[in-house]
Design an enzyme around this catalytic site. Structure first.
Site, PDB file in Angstrom:
ATOM      1  N   GLY A   8       0.824  -1.211   0.000  1.00 12.54           N
ATOM      2  CA  GLY A   8       0.000   0.000   0.000  1.00 12.54           C
ATOM      3  C   GLY A   8       0.853   1.254   0.000  1.00 12.54           C
ATOM      4  O   GLY A   8       0.475   2.266   0.595  1.00 12.54           O
ATOM      5  N   SER A  10      -4.533   0.437  14.129  1.00 10.45           N
ATOM      6  CA  SER A  10      -5.199   1.748  14.227  1.00 10.45           C
ATOM      7  C   SER A  10      -5.604   2.011  15.676  1.00 10.45           C
ATOM      8  O   SER A  10      -5.883   1.068  16.425  1.00 10.45           O
ATOM      9  CB  SER A  10      -6.457   1.766  13.360  1.00 10.45           C
ATOM     10  OG  SER A  10      -7.226   2.931  13.632  1.00 10.45           O
ATOM     11  N   TYR A  41     -13.718  -2.710   9.990  1.00  9.19           N
ATOM     12  CA  TYR A  41     -12.345  -2.173  10.016  1.00  9.19           C
ATOM     13  C   TYR A  41     -11.685  -2.439  11.371  1.00  9.19           C
ATOM     14  O   TYR A  41     -10.530  -2.852  11.458  1.00  9.19           O
ATOM     15  CB  TYR A  41     -12.443  -0.676   9.731  1.00  9.19           C
ATOM     16  CG  TYR A  41     -11.138   0.091   9.678  1.00  9.19           C
ATOM     17  CD1 TYR A  41     -10.312   0.025   8.549  1.00  9.19           C
ATOM     18  CD2 TYR A  41     -10.750   0.924  10.721  1.00  9.19           C
ATOM     19  CE1 TYR A  41      -9.134   0.751   8.484  1.00  9.19           C
ATOM     20  CE2 TYR A  41      -9.582   1.654  10.667  1.00  9.19           C
ATOM     21  CZ  TYR A  41      -8.772   1.574   9.540  1.00  9.19           C
ATOM     22  OH  TYR A  41      -7.602   2.309   9.485  1.00  9.19           O
ATOM     23  N   ALA A  97     -12.464  -4.758  13.610  1.00  3.95           N
ATOM     24  CA  ALA A  97     -12.192  -6.194  13.783  1.00  3.95           C
ATOM     25  C   ALA A  97     -10.893  -6.562  13.073  1.00  3.95           C
ATOM     26  O   ALA A  97     -10.060  -7.307  13.601  1.00  3.95           O
ATOM     27  CB  ALA A  97     -13.358  -7.018  13.240  1.00  3.95           C
TER      28      ALA A  97
HETATM   29  N1  NAD Z   1      -5.088   7.784   7.694  1.00  2.00           N
HETATM   30  C1  NAD Z   1      -5.406   7.471   8.936  1.00  2.00           C
HETATM   31  O1  NAD Z   1      -5.900   8.296   9.709  1.00  2.00           O
HETATM   32  C2  NAD Z   1      -5.138   6.081   9.456  1.00  2.00           C
HETATM   33  C3  NAD Z   1      -5.335   5.837  10.812  1.00  2.00           C
HETATM   34  C4  NAD Z   1      -5.091   4.575  11.319  1.00  2.00           C
HETATM   35  C5  NAD Z   1      -4.665   3.567  10.475  1.00  2.00           C
HETATM   36  N2  NAD Z   1      -4.498   3.828   9.148  1.00  2.00           N
HETATM   37  C6  NAD Z   1      -4.046   2.729   8.309  1.00  2.00           C
HETATM   38  O2  NAD Z   1      -2.860   3.118   7.636  1.00  2.00           O
HETATM   39  C7  NAD Z   1      -2.763   2.406   6.403  1.00  2.00           C
HETATM   40  C8  NAD Z   1      -2.546   3.401   5.279  1.00  2.00           C
HETATM   41  O3  NAD Z   1      -3.652   4.280   5.248  1.00  2.00           O
HETATM   42  P1  NAD Z   1      -3.671   5.631   4.406  1.00  2.00           P
HETATM   43  O4  NAD Z   1      -4.408   6.611   5.211  1.00  2.00           O
HETATM   44  O5  NAD Z   1      -2.323   5.942   3.888  1.00  2.00           O
HETATM   45  O6  NAD Z   1      -4.655   5.162   3.225  1.00  2.00           O
HETATM   46  P2  NAD Z   1      -4.647   5.499   1.667  1.00  2.00           P
HETATM   47  O7  NAD Z   1      -6.001   5.114   1.171  1.00  2.00           O
HETATM   48  O8  NAD Z   1      -4.179   6.881   1.425  1.00  2.00           O
HETATM   49  O9  NAD Z   1      -3.548   4.480   1.089  1.00  2.00           O
HETATM   50  C9  NAD Z   1      -3.772   3.091   1.119  1.00  2.00           C
HETATM   51  C10 NAD Z   1      -2.998   2.435  -0.007  1.00  2.00           C
HETATM   52  O10 NAD Z   1      -3.295   1.034   0.044  1.00  2.00           O
HETATM   53  C11 NAD Z   1      -3.523   0.588  -1.279  1.00  2.00           C
HETATM   54  N3  NAD Z   1      -4.373  -0.606  -1.286  1.00  2.00           N
HETATM   55  C12 NAD Z   1      -5.714  -0.677  -1.029  1.00  2.00           C
HETATM   56  N4  NAD Z   1      -6.142  -1.935  -1.208  1.00  2.00           N
HETATM   57  C13 NAD Z   1      -5.067  -2.680  -1.573  1.00  2.00           C
HETATM   58  C14 NAD Z   1      -4.889  -4.035  -1.910  1.00  2.00           C
HETATM   59  N5  NAD Z   1      -5.915  -4.900  -1.940  1.00  2.00           N
HETATM   60  N6  NAD Z   1      -3.638  -4.460  -2.226  1.00  2.00           N
HETATM   61  C15 NAD Z   1      -2.597  -3.607  -2.244  1.00  2.00           C
HETATM   62  N7  NAD Z   1      -2.715  -2.293  -1.960  1.00  2.00           N
HETATM   63  C16 NAD Z   1      -3.940  -1.844  -1.621  1.00  2.00           C
HETATM   64  C17 NAD Z   1      -4.206   1.762  -1.967  1.00  2.00           C
HETATM   65  O11 NAD Z   1      -4.126   1.663  -3.398  1.00  2.00           O
HETATM   66  C18 NAD Z   1      -3.419   2.932  -1.398  1.00  2.00           C
HETATM   67  O12 NAD Z   1      -2.272   3.231  -2.169  1.00  2.00           O
HETATM   68  C19 NAD Z   1      -4.055   1.607   6.271  1.00  2.00           C
HETATM   69  O13 NAD Z   1      -3.856   0.293   6.735  1.00  2.00           O
HETATM   70  C20 NAD Z   1      -4.997   2.346   7.196  1.00  2.00           C
HETATM   71  O14 NAD Z   1      -6.035   1.519   7.651  1.00  2.00           O
HETATM   72  C21 NAD Z   1      -4.731   5.051   8.616  1.00  2.00           C
END
Ligand code: NAD
Length: 248
Positions: free
Chosen positions: A13, A144, A157, A159
């Site tokens: 990701g 998270s 999410y 879970a």
């Molecule tokens: N942004 C927040 O506030 C936050 C808070 C807690 C946890 N997170 C976690 O951090 C991680 C990154 O989040 P983010 O905010 O950068 O999200 P984002 O949506 O900006 O980036 C997520 C990336 O994952 C890729 N992705 C999605 N499904 C995929 C798959 N099946 N296979 C491969 N790649 C895939 C997407 O194409 C994207 O590039 C995630 O696991 C999210 O749950 C984010």
């Protein structure tokens, strides 16, 4: 920042958001990086951009973390391109929010499949490298704050993210004898494309933390870099909260 005994990392990701920031930070620390993302073009473009910024070696691969066979193939290709693999950052994630009584079967299945099974698929694919005796390894999985605190409308999410905590704890025990540490981060509200899509009211609730600001992707990248560094060589099975003081 301390030295790094590890040198070759896969970040899932990593085309945008937190994953891209982690890839950039680890590249700037001197690690060779492979970005895997379901967004194939994005993975390659981000890899090129980071390589131009840091002068490091960064590869981009299309990969859907829910496809276990493909994950195995792409990890092998990444290891070949990098000349090995000793670090895995399980970051790819999605949301499909809704109050639990309204969640469709597909909303449940898809979020569990990307955020939990997908993180496990990467760990499974990296196993041959992470289980190499005498070669230190690092795993950092992205959970998270909501795995700790709960939240409205995110049962699927939460879970999955609580499941990631289980992967950290059991992975730490299973990989310790190979000198591979397994830790996690629990981000609070971080400004990325994922959270930009949230309703404003939800954003306001999530940024109401004691430090009084939204987190930035670099806040998570810094914590991940620490957990990958030699300074954290005696830290394993730990979940690092990076959330401005939410849910203490
Ligand atoms: N942004 C927040 O506030 C936050 C808070 C807690 C946890 N997170 C976690 O951090 C991680 C990154 O989040 P983010 O905010 O950068 O999200 P984002 O949506 O900006 O980036 C997520 C990336 O994952 C890729 N992705 C999605 N499904 C995929 C798959 N099946 N296979 C491969 N790649 C895939 C997407 O194409 C994207 O590039 C995630 O696991 C999210 O749950 C984010």
């Amino acid at each position: 920042m301390s030295a790094f005994s590890v040198s070759r990392v896969v970040v899932t990701g990593g085309a945008q958001g937190i994953g891209a920031s982690i890839a950039r930070r680890l590249s700037s620390e001197g690690l060779v990086v492979s970005i895997l993302d379901v967004n194939d073009v994005g993975a390659k473009e981000t890899a090129e951009r980071i390589a131009a910024e840091t002068g490091g070696e960064v590869f981009g691969f299309g990969c859907d973390v829910t496809d276990r066979e493909q994950v195995g193939e792409v990890f092998a290709a990444a290891a070949e391109a990098m000349g090995g693999l000793d670090t895995y950052i399980g970051n790819a994630g999605i949301t499909r929010d809704g109050m639990f009584h309204k969640l469709s079967e597909d909303d449940w299945d898809r979020v569990i499949s990307v955020n939990l099974t997908g993180v496990f698929n990467g760990l499974r694919a990296a196993a041959p490298w992470l289980r190499t005796p005498g070669v230190p390894g690092r795993v950092v999985l992205v959970s998270s704050v909501v795995a700790k605190a709960g939240n409205l409308g995110q049962m699927n999410y939460i879970a999955a993210k609580a499941g990631v905590v289980g992967l950290v704890r059991s992975g730490a025990l299973e990989l310790a004898r190979f000198d591979t540490t397994v830790n996690g981060v629990r981000p609070g509200f971080i400004e990325t494309p994922m959270t930009a899509a949230m309703p404003e009211a939800a954003q306001a609730v999530m940024t109401a933390n004691p430090l009084g600001r939204a987190g930035q992707p670099g806040d998570i990248a810094g914590a991940v870099a620490f957990l990958c560094s030699d300074d954290a060589s005696f830290v394993t099975g730990h979940l690092l909260d990076v959330n401005g003081g939410m849910a203490l």
